[in-house]
Design an enzyme around this catalytic site. Sequence first.
Site: not given
Length: 287
Positions: A33, A38, A148, A187
């Site tokens: 997703a 990302h 992240g 997501s």
Amino acid sequence: MKITHSITEYAALRSALEGHSSPRVAYVPTMGALHEGHRSLIKLAKTRGDVVVVSIFVNPLQFGPGEDYARYPRPLEDDLQVCQADGVDIVFVPSVPDLYPAGRQVTVDAGILGSLLEGQSRPGHFNGVLTVVLKLFNIIRPHVAVFGEKDAQQLACIQRMVADLNLSVELVGAPIVREPDGLALSSRNVFLSATERAVARSLSAALEKAATQSSVRSARAAAYEVLDRAEAEPCFELDYATIVHPSTFAEVPDDHVGLGKFVVAARVGGTRLIDNTTINFTPAPWA
Ligand code: PAF
């Protein structure tokens, strides 16, 4: 771009790399997703390695009973297009039975750090994350891995695992990517209705207000001004909002000086959201 679903096939690709000039492998583990957050990890990975590997695997071990494992978005074709457009070299998409064959018994225990905050609300979550990340590190064999900073406690747990288990992989944290109004990309944002989306913005708004303060006490007060208003909305349920030490995630005292992480988590409608910001607290002028 090579796409492989097989551990054995990936191992062959990885070994073939060694035959060449032993390029540096930079790795971005994901659950798919893929969004701009990302993409920023992939971009960073490209600056840290010669070959970029992305894995896409929705890890059942890190979801608790009643969590959103079944409905977690899995837009594989779109994800592969993003990887292709962003110049990823290898995409690894294993299956659940391949990563977790019947009979497996051993898992990683995330320790005290894994039992705090997110770990308290989602028991076993970080054990599941560390188990899959360790397995993926062993399969992918990266020189560097990018995570992240939105999942700040996850990154801290992985840093702890790498130190405590003597893993030879360099970890890189990538800054949070936000919507223009401040909402951290996730997501899970696709699950938010328009009303919930508007209320969800309170999390980043609270952190923004807190970040303008120089003491822990005033940062907490500033954030709670925003969060108290959000809690008046029926769809918003605050889980925690607290300032912690950036690596131990222990709560810092009111007179803390130096870096602190303001971490927040809330349920907005049926969706659990997290966010954080780092604040440098300065001594009071009279201290
Ligand atoms: O951050 C994520 O997407 C996941 O927790 C990770 C690190 C890919 C492990 O499943």
